[in-house]
Scaffold this motif. Structure first.
Motif, PDB file in Angstrom:
ATOM      1  N   THR A   1      74.471 -38.061   9.464  1.00  0.00           N
ATOM      2  CA  THR A   1      75.395 -37.626   8.414  1.00  0.00           C
ATOM      3  C   THR A   1      76.474 -36.752   9.059  1.00  0.00           C
ATOM      4  O   THR A   1      76.257 -36.196  10.141  1.00  0.00           O
ATOM      5  CB  THR A   1      74.621 -36.842   7.326  1.00  0.00           C
ATOM      6  OG1 THR A   1      73.801 -35.864   7.973  1.00  0.00           O
ATOM      7  CG2 THR A   1      73.731 -37.765   6.504  1.00  0.00           C
TER       8      THR A   1
ATOM      9  N   LEU B   1      78.053 -43.374  11.513  1.00  0.00           N
ATOM     10  CA  LEU B   1      77.013 -43.959  10.669  1.00  0.00           C
ATOM     11  C   LEU B   1      77.425 -45.356  10.211  1.00  0.00           C
ATOM     12  O   LEU B   1      77.145 -46.323  10.906  1.00  0.00           O
ATOM     13  CB  LEU B   1      76.698 -43.045   9.475  1.00  0.00           C
ATOM     14  CG  LEU B   1      75.491 -43.467   8.621  1.00  0.00           C
ATOM     15  CD1 LEU B   1      74.220 -43.566   9.459  1.00  0.00           C
ATOM     16  CD2 LEU B   1      75.284 -42.493   7.468  1.00  0.00           C
ATOM     17  N   ASP B   2      78.101 -45.436   9.087  1.00  0.00           N
ATOM     18  CA  ASP B   2      78.367 -46.760   8.494  1.00  0.00           C
ATOM     19  C   ASP B   2      79.166 -47.682   9.415  1.00  0.00           C
ATOM     20  O   ASP B   2      78.907 -48.883   9.491  1.00  0.00           O
ATOM     21  CB  ASP B   2      79.102 -46.600   7.151  1.00  0.00           C
ATOM     22  CG  ASP B   2      78.210 -45.934   6.107  1.00  0.00           C
ATOM     23  OD1 ASP B   2      76.968 -45.979   6.288  1.00  0.00           O
ATOM     24  OD2 ASP B   2      78.732 -45.356   5.146  1.00  0.00           O
TER      25      ASP B   2
ATOM     26  N   ILE C   1      76.769 -48.956  12.025  1.00  0.00           N
ATOM     27  CA  ILE C   1      75.802 -49.874  11.404  1.00  0.00           C
ATOM     28  C   ILE C   1      76.452 -51.248  11.235  1.00  0.00           C
ATOM     29  O   ILE C   1      75.849 -52.282  11.526  1.00  0.00           O
ATOM     30  CB  ILE C   1      75.274 -49.293  10.067  1.00  0.00           C
ATOM     31  CG1 ILE C   1      74.283 -48.167  10.386  1.00  0.00           C
ATOM     32  CG2 ILE C   1      74.616 -50.380   9.210  1.00  0.00           C
ATOM     33  CD1 ILE C   1      73.785 -47.379   9.205  1.00  0.00           C
TER      34      ILE C   1
ATOM     35  N   LYS D   1      75.304 -54.744  13.012  1.00  0.00           N
ATOM     36  CA  LYS D   1      75.073 -55.967  12.208  1.00  0.00           C
ATOM     37  C   LYS D   1      75.874 -57.128  12.783  1.00  0.00           C
ATOM     38  O   LYS D   1      75.475 -58.279  12.700  1.00  0.00           O
ATOM     39  CB  LYS D   1      75.474 -55.723  10.743  1.00  0.00           C
ATOM     40  CG  LYS D   1      74.373 -55.030   9.950  1.00  0.00           C
ATOM     41  CD  LYS D   1      74.753 -54.867   8.494  1.00  0.00           C
ATOM     42  CE  LYS D   1      73.637 -54.168   7.720  1.00  0.00           C
ATOM     43  NZ  LYS D   1      74.110 -53.537   6.484  1.00  0.00           N
TER      44      LYS D   1
ATOM     45  N   THR E   1      68.419 -40.985  15.389  1.00  0.00           N
ATOM     46  CA  THR E   1      68.861 -40.846  14.005  1.00  0.00           C
ATOM     47  C   THR E   1      68.030 -39.774  13.302  1.00  0.00           C
ATOM     48  O   THR E   1      67.216 -39.100  13.927  1.00  0.00           O
ATOM     49  CB  THR E   1      68.812 -42.203  13.280  1.00  0.00           C
ATOM     50  OG1 THR E   1      69.446 -42.059  12.001  1.00  0.00           O
ATOM     51  CG2 THR E   1      67.390 -42.696  13.061  1.00  0.00           C
TER      52      THR E   1
ATOM     53  N   VAL F   1      68.757 -40.983   6.960  1.00  0.00           N
ATOM     54  CA  VAL F   1      69.513 -42.242   7.044  1.00  0.00           C
ATOM     55  C   VAL F   1      68.642 -43.404   7.548  1.00  0.00           C
ATOM     56  O   VAL F   1      69.151 -44.488   7.809  1.00  0.00           O
ATOM     57  CB  VAL F   1      70.791 -42.103   7.920  1.00  0.00           C
ATOM     58  CG1 VAL F   1      71.733 -41.093   7.316  1.00  0.00           C
ATOM     59  CG2 VAL F   1      70.463 -41.741   9.352  1.00  0.00           C
TER      60      VAL F   1
ATOM     61  N   LYS G   1      69.062 -46.844   5.880  1.00  0.00           N
ATOM     62  CA  LYS G   1      70.172 -47.686   6.359  1.00  0.00           C
ATOM     63  C   LYS G   1      69.845 -48.293   7.725  1.00  0.00           C
ATOM     64  O   LYS G   1      70.154 -49.447   7.993  1.00  0.00           O
ATOM     65  CB  LYS G   1      71.448 -46.850   6.488  1.00  0.00           C
ATOM     66  CG  LYS G   1      72.071 -46.459   5.162  1.00  0.00           C
ATOM     67  CD  LYS G   1      73.387 -45.722   5.369  1.00  0.00           C
ATOM     68  CE  LYS G   1      74.094 -45.521   4.025  1.00  0.00           C
ATOM     69  NZ  LYS G   1      75.448 -45.002   4.179  1.00  0.00           N
TER      70      LYS G   1
ATOM     71  N   ALA H   1      67.388 -51.328   7.975  1.00  0.00           N
ATOM     72  CA  ALA H   1      67.927 -52.658   7.666  1.00  0.00           C
ATOM     73  C   ALA H   1      68.392 -53.396   8.917  1.00  0.00           C
ATOM     74  O   ALA H   1      68.668 -54.594   8.876  1.00  0.00           O
ATOM     75  CB  ALA H   1      69.086 -52.516   6.680  1.00  0.00           C
TER      76      ALA H   1
END
Length: 231
Positions: free
Chosen positions: A80, A97-98, A101, A105, A116, A120, A123, A126
């Motif tokens: 975060t 983070l996002d 990710i 992917k 991490t 989180v 997330k 996944a």
């Protein structure tokens, strides 16, 4: 089979395949038989007397190698925003983070370790299909899912590695570079083995450390006499 190179022939000639070497001799020999133009990695292959299909015989853990691995570990911290400065200050190579990710992917895995925090993990979980097969999935048992992000990054950068047995009961680990002194390679191997011995499952019967081989990138393997390692 292609022709065997002169260098490799010379390397093979230095190793007596019938002999189990003392750990000290093996650590010096692995330097001699390393024929790559670059600074090769030194790896160990340890066969354990465990059945990893049984949950109570799974051997996994972490070890801080006294002299580090010699490899500059690329660390990604998924956290975060309030933890980003802490991660950067500790020397993380990538922090976010996002966006990361999404990159993973898309198939990006140009990193050695992911650290991490519990908040989180939903997330990160996944990404199991991408990270799992590459051994990159963070795990609380190896200290890579933690609130103490800075400490975790510092430890990895200083030479902390994690290891676990594969389905055949074998642990593979990189423990040094061929440019290390033989004594330093030995210190690192000793530290790893002592840690593995401490983790011996009480349900494991018979000989625990069945065999130990030392090799460097593209070099032949050297059999180590396990009695020379563990008194």
């Amino acid at each position: 089979m292609g022709r065997i190179s002169k260098k490799r022939k010379e390397a093979l000639a230095k190793i007596d395949s019938e002999r189990a070497y003392s750990i000290a001799d093996a650590c010096n020999l692995v330097k001699e038989v390393s024929t790559t133009k670059f600074d090769a990695s030194v790896d160990v292959c340890i066969r354990l007397g465990v059945d990893p299909r049984k949950a109570n015989q799974m051997v996994r853990g972490t070890v801080a190698l006294p002299h580090g691995t010699g490899k500059d570990m690329k660390v990604l911290v998924l956290c975060t925003p309030d933890k980003e400065e802490e991660a950067k200050a500790a020397g993380a190579d990538y922090v976010g983070l996002d966006d990361y990710i999404a990159k993973i992917k898309g198939g990006w895995t140009d990193i050695d370790v992911i650290i991490t925090m519990p908040a989180v993990m939903g997330k990160v979980g996944a990404l199991g299909r991408v990270l799992g097969p590459r051994g990159l999935m963070p795990n609380p048992k190896t200290g890579t899912v933690t609130m103490d992000i800075g400490k975790a990054v510092t430890e990895v950068k200083a030479g902390k590695i994690d290891f676990k047995v594969d389905k055949y009961g074998i642990i593979h680990a990189m423990v040094a570079k061929a440019s290390f002194d033989g004594d330093k390679i030995k210190d690192n191997v000793d530290e790893l083995l002592q840690t593995i011995v401490k983790l011996k499952p009480s349900s494991a019967k018979g000989v625990y450390i069945k065999s130990l081989y030392l090799s460097s990138t593209m070099s032949p393997s050297i059999l180590v006499d396990t009695k020379s390692v563990i008194a």
